[in-house]
Design a protein around this motif. Sequence first.
Motif, mmCIF file in Angstrom:
data_model
loop_
_atom_site.group_PDB
_atom_site.id
_atom_site.type_symbol
_atom_site.label_atom_id
_atom_site.label_comp_id
_atom_site.label_asym_id
_atom_site.label_seq_id
_atom_site.Cartn_x
_atom_site.Cartn_y
_atom_site.Cartn_z
ATOM 1 N N THR A 474 17.654 82.981 63.006
ATOM 2 C CA THR A 474 17.162 84.072 62.119
ATOM 3 C C THR A 474 16.136 85.235 62.694
ATOM 4 O OG1 THR A 474 16.005 83.020 60.551
ATOM 5 C CG2 THR A 474 18.453 83.336 60.027
ATOM 6 N N VAL A 475 15.840 84.732 63.938
ATOM 7 C CA VAL A 475 14.832 85.513 64.641
ATOM 8 C C VAL A 475 13.456 85.526 63.881
ATOM 9 C CG1 VAL A 475 14.326 87.689 66.123
ATOM 10 C CG2 VAL A 475 16.728 86.964 65.538
ATOM 11 N N VAL A 476 12.985 86.488 63.271
ATOM 12 C CA VAL A 476 11.846 86.430 62.438
ATOM 13 C C VAL A 476 12.279 87.138 60.938
ATOM 14 C CG1 VAL A 476 10.130 86.880 64.238
ATOM 15 C CG2 VAL A 476 11.037 88.710 63.026
ATOM 16 N N TYR A 477 13.731 86.855 60.738
ATOM 17 C CA TYR A 477 14.070 87.405 59.396
ATOM 18 C C TYR A 477 14.748 86.265 58.684
ATOM 19 C CZ TYR A 477 13.616 91.758 62.244
ATOM 20 O OH TYR A 477 12.979 92.608 63.113
ATOM 21 N N GLY A 478 15.535 86.631 57.579
ATOM 22 C CA GLY A 478 16.405 85.677 57.035
ATOM 23 C C GLY A 478 15.907 85.257 55.678
ATOM 24 N N LYS A 479 16.988 85.118 54.557
ATOM 25 C CA LYS A 479 16.426 84.274 53.553
ATOM 26 C C LYS A 479 17.665 83.893 52.987
ATOM 27 C CE LYS A 479 16.757 88.435 50.290
ATOM 28 N NZ LYS A 479 17.417 89.298 51.381
ATOM 29 N N VAL A 480 17.711 82.625 52.495
ATOM 30 C CA VAL A 480 18.935 82.068 51.905
ATOM 31 C C VAL A 480 19.203 82.793 50.516
ATOM 32 C CG1 VAL A 480 19.603 79.732 50.749
ATOM 33 C CG2 VAL A 480 18.204 79.844 52.695
ATOM 34 N N ILE A 481 20.388 82.933 50.300
ATOM 35 C CA ILE A 481 20.875 83.743 49.184
ATOM 36 C C ILE A 481 21.295 82.588 48.102
ATOM 37 C CG2 ILE A 481 22.744 85.594 48.020
ATOM 38 C CD1 ILE A 481 20.737 86.382 50.334
ATOM 39 N N LYS A 482 20.109 82.344 47.249
ATOM 40 C CA LYS A 482 20.217 81.168 46.478
ATOM 41 C C LYS A 482 21.045 81.282 45.188
ATOM 42 C CE LYS A 482 15.287 79.646 47.256
ATOM 43 N NZ LYS A 482 14.191 79.363 46.702
ATOM 44 N N GLU A 483 21.417 82.629 44.696
ATOM 45 C CA GLU A 483 22.341 82.818 43.885
ATOM 46 C C GLU A 483 23.853 82.663 44.312
ATOM 47 O OE1 GLU A 483 19.017 85.785 43.394
ATOM 48 O OE2 GLU A 483 20.296 84.807 44.926
ATOM 49 N N LEU A 484 24.018 82.345 45.302
ATOM 50 C CA LEU A 484 25.569 81.780 45.993
ATOM 51 C C LEU A 484 25.828 80.554 45.976
ATOM 52 C CD1 LEU A 484 25.845 84.455 48.699
ATOM 53 C CD2 LEU A 484 26.705 84.389 46.746
ATOM 54 N N ILE A 485 24.514 79.374 45.618
ATOM 55 C CA ILE A 485 24.510 78.128 45.978
ATOM 56 C C ILE A 485 24.894 77.489 44.482
ATOM 57 C CG2 ILE A 485 23.367 76.076 46.646
ATOM 58 C CD1 ILE A 485 21.875 77.946 48.507
ATOM 59 N N ALA A 486 25.682 76.587 44.692
ATOM 60 C CA ALA A 486 26.079 76.084 43.431
ATOM 61 C C ALA A 486 24.975 74.713 42.933
ATOM 62 C CB ALA A 486 27.478 75.123 43.683
#
Length: 486
Positions: A474-486
Amino acid sequence: MKNKSRRDFLYKTGYGLGGLALSGLMPGGGVISSAFAEEAVSALAGGSPLAPKGPHFPAKAKTVIWLHMAGAPSTLDLYDYKPELIKLAGQGVPASFLKGIKTSTQGGVTKLIATKRTWKQHGESGAWFSDLLPNLAQHADDIAFIKSSVTIGATHDISILKLNSGGLNPGRPTLGAWVQYALGSANPNLPAYVVLYNDKREPRGGVTNWSSGFLPAVYQGTPFRPGNSPILHLNNPEYLAAAEKRHSLDLLKKLNEQHGSRYPDDSELQARTESYELAYRMQETAPEAVDYSKESDAVKELYGLNDEVTKPYGELLLRARRLTERGVRFIQVVSGPTDIKGDSRDWDAHSNIEENHSTHARIVDKPIAGLLKDLKANDLLDSTLVVWTSEFGRTSWSESGDGRDHNPWGYTQWLAGGGVKAGTTYGSTDEIGLQAEKGKEVDTYDLHATVLNQLGLDHLKVIYKNLGRSERPTVVYGKVIKELIA
């Protein structure tokens, strides 16, 4: 040079894919015959660049099926119901909706357009679908929507590159290559990263869609062509005996090893030799993996193989399911060009969006719905992450009077299976479907980070040293979208 046995050669150089050697341990086992047992065991050696590697934490998904809708559909006409846009159709775009964006695409800002769709809510989730997707709508409660997707750039080549690699210039590895690098292979007799497409030509951008970039070349994706023989030159030439073929490959390996020892840092040499060994093993396993002829009539009908319109794309998705069963880690399926002529060859509807989207929605709707149903029926959906994605969306205003221009500021993508929170929606767009909700934008980097997370990988810890720089997916970016995870 000292002679080496074939087993020793494979063990020490890792020529061939690493993975689970015993068919009983493989998803949908039974694809490795005893004749290939020694090669499969040898390919598991730690020296192989594709030997299986453990995730950072327990994975919720084993396989990713990456569905790229080539040409960029208008998700305003598929999933993103906007009553206000319908109300304002034919009027100019209110200035308040254009704040903070530069409209530099070719068509310019014209009048708002609302296409002639009928909308309904489906499932317990109440997700909106247009009448273009009647089959997929039946899976509303299996899907987690991202309705605040954004990207950079509004040209196909750049945005497709970013979608697949996170970069705006060629040279970065694609997501599937990173997955291979981080996890290795789960089946030594098939590529870990496969690309499927339904046109006689390669998709737009060609090999950059599945490139290994600065990673070793062995991690590049393997394209399978449409039709009955998706893998070129897999069968032996007529009158070539199997023993003769094996002797030729053994000689070739020795010559390549001698040559490669002088260039130990040339990953292309190693990848080429590995491809010879993989091709040898694939002669037995690959034809069976992609041959759906023995599937039941009910399954073929589920994917739309009984309809000439849905058959080409349905074949790809049925093959994707079969490859999933056989442990392929990343399956990239590119929709788009068919035998249709002119502007409707893919979803790129700069004009006549009614005809364009009616055609392409029909091509993909039943096969994708069939894939979700089939995965669920075979207890594979929980461990398979299906990603429906595009290079960007399309504008709320018209182009050429009856089409839509490119929109990188707000559009819909979705996930299903693989441990995501089904029946949910993250983010939104404004009242005319133009810009993503502030604070909830999901860039390509965030989508990649979330996909890797479901595979048990921390995108911050998947590192490769390139020219002295620690690179990550993700280069120097990116975050996990936790609201999408069960």
